[in-house]
Design an enzyme around this catalytic site. Sequence first.
Site, PDB file in Angstrom:
ATOM      1  N   ASP A  67       0.851  -1.190   0.000  1.00  0.00           N
ATOM      2  CA  ASP A  67       0.000   0.000   0.000  1.00  0.00           C
ATOM      3  C   ASP A  67       0.883   1.236   0.000  1.00  0.00           C
ATOM      4  O   ASP A  67       1.934   1.216   0.644  1.00  0.00           O
ATOM      5  CB  ASP A  67      -0.782  -0.029   1.327  1.00  0.00           C
ATOM      6  CG  ASP A  67      -2.211   0.424   1.189  1.00  0.00           C
ATOM      7  OD1 ASP A  67      -2.763   0.296   0.095  1.00  0.00           O
ATOM      8  OD2 ASP A  67      -2.768   0.899   2.195  1.00  0.00           O
ATOM      9  N   TYR A  69       2.181   4.815   1.362  1.00  0.00           N
ATOM     10  CA  TYR A  69       2.111   5.449   2.695  1.00  0.00           C
ATOM     11  C   TYR A  69       0.895   6.370   2.742  1.00  0.00           C
ATOM     12  O   TYR A  69       0.572   7.030   1.765  1.00  0.00           O
ATOM     13  CB  TYR A  69       3.378   6.264   2.969  1.00  0.00           C
ATOM     14  CG  TYR A  69       4.645   5.431   3.036  1.00  0.00           C
ATOM     15  CD1 TYR A  69       4.815   4.438   3.993  1.00  0.00           C
ATOM     16  CD2 TYR A  69       5.683   5.656   2.134  1.00  0.00           C
ATOM     17  CE1 TYR A  69       5.977   3.684   4.055  1.00  0.00           C
ATOM     18  CE2 TYR A  69       6.862   4.910   2.190  1.00  0.00           C
ATOM     19  CZ  TYR A  69       6.997   3.916   3.152  1.00  0.00           C
ATOM     20  OH  TYR A  69       8.151   3.182   3.203  1.00  0.00           O
ATOM     21  N   PHE A  80       8.122   1.585  -0.676  1.00  0.00           N
ATOM     22  CA  PHE A  80       9.061   1.774   0.438  1.00  0.00           C
ATOM     23  C   PHE A  80       9.765   3.134   0.454  1.00  0.00           C
ATOM     24  O   PHE A  80      10.475   3.450   1.397  1.00  0.00           O
ATOM     25  CB  PHE A  80      10.116   0.647   0.491  1.00  0.00           C
ATOM     26  CG  PHE A  80       9.528  -0.708   0.778  1.00  0.00           C
ATOM     27  CD1 PHE A  80       9.162  -1.059   2.076  1.00  0.00           C
ATOM     28  CD2 PHE A  80       9.317  -1.623  -0.235  1.00  0.00           C
ATOM     29  CE1 PHE A  80       8.594  -2.309   2.348  1.00  0.00           C
ATOM     30  CE2 PHE A  80       8.752  -2.879   0.022  1.00  0.00           C
ATOM     31  CZ  PHE A  80       8.399  -3.218   1.318  1.00  0.00           C
ATOM     32  N   HIS A 189       8.648  -9.720   5.998  1.00  0.00           N
ATOM     33  CA  HIS A 189       8.527  -8.287   5.713  1.00  0.00           C
ATOM     34  C   HIS A 189       9.559  -7.517   6.544  1.00  0.00           C
ATOM     35  O   HIS A 189       9.836  -7.896   7.687  1.00  0.00           O
ATOM     36  CB  HIS A 189       7.112  -7.811   6.056  1.00  0.00           C
ATOM     37  CG  HIS A 189       6.769  -6.501   5.443  1.00  0.00           C
ATOM     38  ND1 HIS A 189       7.160  -5.298   6.010  1.00  0.00           N
ATOM     39  CD2 HIS A 189       6.110  -6.188   4.303  1.00  0.00           C
ATOM     40  CE1 HIS A 189       6.727  -4.304   5.238  1.00  0.00           C
ATOM     41  NE2 HIS A 189       6.090  -4.811   4.201  1.00  0.00           N
TER      42      HIS A 189
END
Length: 223
Positions: A67, A69, A80, A189
């Site tokens: 998703d 931010y 990221f 993750h």
Amino acid sequence: MSNVRIEESWKNALSDEFNQPYFETLVNFIKQEKAAGKTIYPPGSLIFNAFNTTPFDQVKVVILGQDPYHNPGEAMGLSFSVPKGVRTPPSLKNIYKELQDDLGIPIASHGDLTAWAEQGVFLLNAMLTVERKKAGAHSKAGWQNFTDAVIKKLSAGRENLVFMLWGNFAKRKKELIDADKHLILMAAHPSPLAGGAFFGSKHFSQANAYLEEHGKTPVDWKV
């Protein structure tokens, strides 16, 4: 999404997807959300930033996020990554720690991964938009139909790519990739919530070794 820009090689690769009914529904959904006064991230001009920065035929490595931010000023259309001047998010801090451990690269003072994207690291989020302060708000909007198609096109149309799948959500995308043609690297993750299980995966050195083995320039992972 009228100000959406997408680079030509991707436009060609995905032209059939843009004409699918689900994509029209998706565009209408985002227009309606904006018309209702909701704040959507990233800004329209950056929704396809990953595509515009890393053309289809230049992709070497795919790093899949989930998703964008959802806090103001963070999302920039690269998984990221956050713009310079924005605090480095916890997951990216852990990515930097792993890079330091794996390749001896000093931890960067900022979170902007554009330098990776410009070298062929395709920083793809499964959802390309999100509502302000509402994680996962657009997870059912249809983006996954689109980004799954993107992964399949890369798998079918390119050879010897490295796919980095971090966390259970990303690992489920393995079935979209031809493992005979590409290197699939899977790990926990990088989020601190995973309790450090990401550390020691050494994906960055493995990726570069694989690229060199197949006659490609390795990625300079410094940002």
